[in-house]
Design a protein around this motif. Structure first.
Motif, PDB file in Angstrom:
ATOM      1  N   GLN A  10       0.940  -1.019   0.262  1.00  0.00           N
ATOM      2  CA  GLN A  10       0.200   0.414   0.153  1.00  0.00           C
ATOM      3  C   GLN A  10       1.084   1.655  -0.119  1.00  0.00           C
ATOM      4  O   GLN A  10       0.470   2.759  -0.440  1.00  0.00           O
ATOM      5  N   ASN A  11       1.941   0.967   0.453  1.00  0.00           N
ATOM      6  CA  ASN A  11       2.589   2.380   0.713  1.00  0.00           C
ATOM      7  C   ASN A  11       3.747   2.061  -0.908  1.00  0.00           C
ATOM      8  O   ASN A  11       5.025   3.385  -1.281  1.00  0.00           O
ATOM      9  N   ALA A  12       3.387   1.966  -1.967  1.00  0.00           N
ATOM     10  CA  ALA A  12       4.332   1.809  -3.102  1.00  0.00           C
ATOM     11  C   ALA A  12       3.650   2.859  -3.989  1.00  0.00           C
ATOM     12  O   ALA A  12       3.145   3.658  -4.081  1.00  0.00           O
ATOM     13  N   SER A  13       5.178   3.965  -4.694  1.00  0.00           N
ATOM     14  CA  SER A  13       4.723   4.386  -5.206  1.00  0.00           C
ATOM     15  C   SER A  13       5.849   4.385  -6.498  1.00  0.00           C
ATOM     16  O   SER A  13       6.675   4.051  -6.886  1.00  0.00           O
ATOM     17  N   PHE A  14       5.070   5.562  -7.559  1.00  0.00           N
ATOM     18  CA  PHE A  14       5.846   5.075  -8.936  1.00  0.00           C
ATOM     19  C   PHE A  14       6.064   6.327  -9.783  1.00  0.00           C
ATOM     20  O   PHE A  14       5.545   7.108 -10.197  1.00  0.00           O
ATOM     21  N   ARG A  15       7.645   7.272 -10.253  1.00  0.00           N
ATOM     22  CA  ARG A  15       7.537   8.199 -10.766  1.00  0.00           C
ATOM     23  C   ARG A  15       8.033   8.062 -11.735  1.00  0.00           C
ATOM     24  O   ARG A  15       8.477   6.773 -12.353  1.00  0.00           O
ATOM     25  N   PRO A  66       8.067   9.521 -15.861  1.00  0.00           N
ATOM     26  CA  PRO A  66       9.239  10.540 -16.299  1.00  0.00           C
ATOM     27  C   PRO A  66       9.436  11.813 -16.053  1.00  0.00           C
ATOM     28  O   PRO A  66      10.302  12.825 -16.270  1.00  0.00           O
ATOM     29  N   SER A  67       8.310  12.554 -15.881  1.00  0.00           N
ATOM     30  CA  SER A  67       8.350  13.862 -15.788  1.00  0.00           C
ATOM     31  C   SER A  67       8.483  14.374 -14.400  1.00  0.00           C
ATOM     32  O   SER A  67       8.589  15.282 -14.011  1.00  0.00           O
ATOM     33  N   GLY A  68       8.553  13.279 -13.492  1.00  0.00           N
ATOM     34  CA  GLY A  68       8.437  13.359 -12.315  1.00  0.00           C
ATOM     35  C   GLY A  68       7.641  13.426 -11.248  1.00  0.00           C
ATOM     36  O   GLY A  68       7.638  13.696  -9.726  1.00  0.00           O
ATOM     37  N   ARG A  69       6.381  13.286 -11.707  1.00  0.00           N
ATOM     38  CA  ARG A  69       5.301  13.669 -11.089  1.00  0.00           C
ATOM     39  C   ARG A  69       5.331  11.269 -10.410  1.00  0.00           C
ATOM     40  O   ARG A  69       5.875  10.704 -11.121  1.00  0.00           O
ATOM     41  N   VAL A  70       4.437  11.286  -8.953  1.00  0.00           N
ATOM     42  CA  VAL A  70       4.591  10.381  -8.205  1.00  0.00           C
ATOM     43  C   VAL A  70       3.575   9.947  -7.869  1.00  0.00           C
ATOM     44  O   VAL A  70       2.115  10.710  -7.739  1.00  0.00           O
ATOM     45  N   LEU A  71       3.383   9.000  -8.735  1.00  0.00           N
ATOM     46  CA  LEU A  71       1.348   7.911  -9.098  1.00  0.00           C
ATOM     47  C   LEU A  71       1.759   7.177  -7.595  1.00  0.00           C
ATOM     48  O   LEU A  71       2.816   6.355  -7.060  1.00  0.00           O
ATOM     49  N   SER A  72       0.645   7.003  -6.869  1.00  0.00           N
ATOM     50  CA  SER A  72       0.557   6.045  -5.521  1.00  0.00           C
ATOM     51  C   SER A  72      -0.684   5.176  -6.119  1.00  0.00           C
ATOM     52  O   SER A  72      -1.745   5.632  -6.573  1.00  0.00           O
ATOM     53  N   ALA A  73      -0.467   4.599  -4.650  1.00  0.00           N
ATOM     54  CA  ALA A  73      -1.786   2.824  -5.238  1.00  0.00           C
ATOM     55  C   ALA A  73      -3.231   4.196  -4.888  1.00  0.00           C
ATOM     56  O   ALA A  73      -4.503   3.528  -5.366  1.00  0.00           O
ATOM     57  N   LYS A  74      -3.106   5.189  -4.820  1.00  0.00           N
ATOM     58  CA  LYS A  74      -4.610   6.218  -4.101  1.00  0.00           C
ATOM     59  C   LYS A  74      -4.702   6.920  -5.701  1.00  0.00           C
ATOM     60  O   LYS A  74      -6.059   7.586  -5.820  1.00  0.00           O
ATOM     61  N   ASN A  75      -4.278   6.899  -6.515  1.00  0.00           N
ATOM     62  CA  ASN A  75      -4.340   7.660  -8.203  1.00  0.00           C
ATOM     63  C   ASN A  75      -5.204   6.704  -8.281  1.00  0.00           C
ATOM     64  O   ASN A  75      -5.326   4.861  -8.454  1.00  0.00           O
ATOM     65  N   GLU A  76      -5.988   7.076 -10.008  1.00  0.00           N
ATOM     66  CA  GLU A  76      -6.733   5.256 -10.203  1.00  0.00           C
ATOM     67  C   GLU A  76      -5.593   5.078 -11.546  1.00  0.00           C
ATOM     68  O   GLU A  76      -5.446   5.937 -13.174  1.00  0.00           O
ATOM     69  N   VAL A  77      -4.595   3.725 -11.489  1.00  0.00           N
ATOM     70  CA  VAL A  77      -3.729   3.333 -12.526  1.00  0.00           C
ATOM     71  C   VAL A  77      -4.322   2.182 -13.176  1.00  0.00           C
ATOM     72  O   VAL A  77      -4.823   1.065 -12.197  1.00  0.00           O
ATOM     73  N   VAL A  78      -4.575   2.312 -14.654  1.00  0.00           N
ATOM     74  CA  VAL A  78      -4.695   1.381 -14.989  1.00  0.00           C
ATOM     75  C   VAL A  78      -3.225   1.205 -15.791  1.00  0.00           C
ATOM     76  O   VAL A  78      -2.150   1.893 -16.061  1.00  0.00           O
ATOM     77  N   THR A  79      -2.648   0.151 -15.654  1.00  0.00           N
ATOM     78  CA  THR A  79      -1.721  -1.108 -16.038  1.00  0.00           C
ATOM     79  C   THR A  79      -1.643  -1.997 -17.302  1.00  0.00           C
ATOM     80  O   THR A  79      -2.171  -2.656 -17.003  1.00  0.00           O
ATOM     81  N   PHE A  80      -0.313  -1.724 -17.868  1.00  0.00           N
ATOM     82  CA  PHE A  80      -0.464  -2.625 -19.392  1.00  0.00           C
ATOM     83  C   PHE A  80       0.832  -3.213 -19.265  1.00  0.00           C
ATOM     84  O   PHE A  80       2.008  -2.264 -19.772  1.00  0.00           O
ATOM     85  N   VAL A  81       1.630  -4.588 -19.777  1.00  0.00           N
ATOM     86  CA  VAL A  81       2.771  -4.802 -19.629  1.00  0.00           C
ATOM     87  C   VAL A  81       3.060  -5.484 -20.774  1.00  0.00           C
ATOM     88  O   VAL A  81       2.206  -6.900 -20.985  1.00  0.00           O
ATOM     89  N   ALA A  82       3.761  -5.536 -21.785  1.00  0.00           N
ATOM     90  CA  ALA A  82       4.554  -6.573 -22.747  1.00  0.00           C
ATOM     91  C   ALA A  82       5.719  -6.219 -23.368  1.00  0.00           C
ATOM     92  O   ALA A  82       6.428  -5.196 -22.876  1.00  0.00           O
TER      93      ALA A  82
END
Length: 417
Positions: free
Chosen positions: A197-202, A204-220
């Motif tokens: 729950q404490n993870a965050s993702f920076r 490239p712009s420097g803005r930080v996202l966390s689980a509080k944001n609405e984040v849709v991920t796609f990986v390949a």
């Protein structure tokens, strides 16, 4: 016991198994791989070089096999180097997909040969012909496709046992050989890949996202049609219009790992991004490219909804890793995914149904707490069936040793512990 691994991109699927065996008393581990292979502590790695080979004079049907024979020749030299140093394996674990298995029996005839059965090419219920958006391969293409199996068939005719990571991947092989193929996944390190729950993702712009944001991920590994990149992108206009705070985090390169290449001068990534760019807020679409592993894990840990789409093809580790991280996975209703995802631990949508995909994503973002039970069940599935330390690695070690079978795993674990 001497164990030899053969894989052009070693350690690849053999990473954890080779590492564990190399740490065991009385076990010596060696590996043969191409120049891009990575050294691993405790493993003697012999690399071979395959310079540019001109196979244009060969019949088109035979060009791949011709290239595989050139590779086999280089592997033969590497094996001879090992043999001349006194290393004689009792067990060989090898991937047959590039012709590297062709000389193994000639050099080490007494070794127990285990072939890693990742995928068998075919035109029914697999990737070829699945997506009508792309041209059919025709009769010549079908013949060439079957020829891609030549080295694998030769390996299967000589091996003592086969090893497939999933039941569906095993099912792609001819029935004649399936009885000799055991299903054992490489395993997921659930101690390292877990919810946070404490993870965050920076960004490239420097803005930080966390689980509080609405984040849709796609990986390949690479953003291409076989992994459903085009379907995912076409779901974004509706999703982003109805969820104005949604952030789209796309992880993967712009090359081609599988399937047909894009038109000259373009990438699949750019083609489908351009298709929808006028209808989405590009400021909320983040193309992260390839990431360091820890950054990739952080992306999974902050994900509100994770999309995994694939043709009927080799299942990606990223799906199981996303489940281990506690992601809400929305996956394609295709055979490889159905083996892992059910109504309790994820959500399945028809591969081509962009409306259904966007609808389920909208629901997932609008009612996140409603899906907590699915997240928990996803994590539990990996803990119960795919845990590296408790299940998969001990079973693989038992399988390689040959004296014990996966059904005897509890006894093996008791002795190991």
């Amino acid at each position: 016991m001497n164990v030899l691994f053969v894989h052009n991109n070693f350690p690849a699927q053999f990473q954890q198994l080779a590492r564990f065996l190399s740490q065991q008393p009385g076990v010596t581990v060696a590996a043969v791989g191409a120049q891009n292979s990575r050294a691993q502590k405790g493993v003697r790695l012999v690399k071979y070089s395959l310079t540019d080979v001109d196979v244009s004079a060969s019949h088109p049907f035979a060009r791949r096999f011709d290239l595989e024979c050139h590779r086999a020749e280089q592997v033969l030299y590497a094996l001879t180097t090992l043999a001349s140093s006194g290393f004689v394996p009792e067990v060989i674990v090898a991937h047959p997909g590039w012709g590297e298995t062709l000389p193994l029996r000639a050099v080490f005839p007494k070794a127990r040969l285990i072939v890693y059965c990742e995928f068998f090419y075919g035109t029914n219920d697999r990737d070829i012909g699945f997506d009508s958006e792309f041209p059919a391969i025709g009769v010549d293409g079908h013949v060439a496709l079957q020829m891609k199996n030549a080295a694998t068939l030769l390996a299967l005719s000589e091996c003592d046992a086969g090893l497939a990571p999933t039941q569906w991947q095993r099912s792609t092989f001819p029935r004649l050989h399936q009885d000799r193929i055991s299903v054992l996944h490489e395993g997921i390190d659930t101690a390292a890949i877990k919810p946070s729950q404490n993870a965050s993702f920076r960004l490239p712009s420097g803005r930080v996202l966390s689980a509080k944001n609405e984040v849709v991920t796609f990986v390949a590994r690479n953003l291409e049609p076989l992994r459903g990149y085009h379907v995912f992108m076409r779901a974004l206009p509706r999703l982003m219009a109805e969820r104005p705070n949604a952030e789209i985090l796309i992880i993967g390169g712009h090359g081609t790992s599988y399937g047909a290449p894009p038109p000259a001068g373009k990438t699949w990534q750019s083609i489908y991004l351009e298709e929808v760019s006028a209808r989405i807020d590009m400021r909320r679409v983040h193309l992260a490219g390839h990431l360091p592993y820890q950054d990739y894990l952080r992306a999974l840990q902050i994900s509100s909804a994770h999309v995994y789409l694939t043709y009927p093809f080799v299942l990606s580790w990223s799906l199981l890793e996303a489940m281990s991280a506690g992601c809400l996975v929305i996956g394609s209703d295709t055979a490889p995914v159905r083996e892992i995802i059910n109504a309790e631990n994820g959500i399945l949508v028809p591969f081509f149904d962009t409306d259904q995909l966007s609808k389920r994503l909208i629901e997932a973002l609008a009612h996140r707490e409603r899906f907590n039970g699915i997240r928990t069940a996803a994590r539990q599935t990996i803990l119960d069936q795919y845990d590296l330390a408790r299940t998969c690695l001990p079973a693989l070690v038992a399988f390689v040793r040959g004296g014990e079978t996966p059904s005897e795993l509890p006894r093996f674990l008791a002795r190991a512990g």
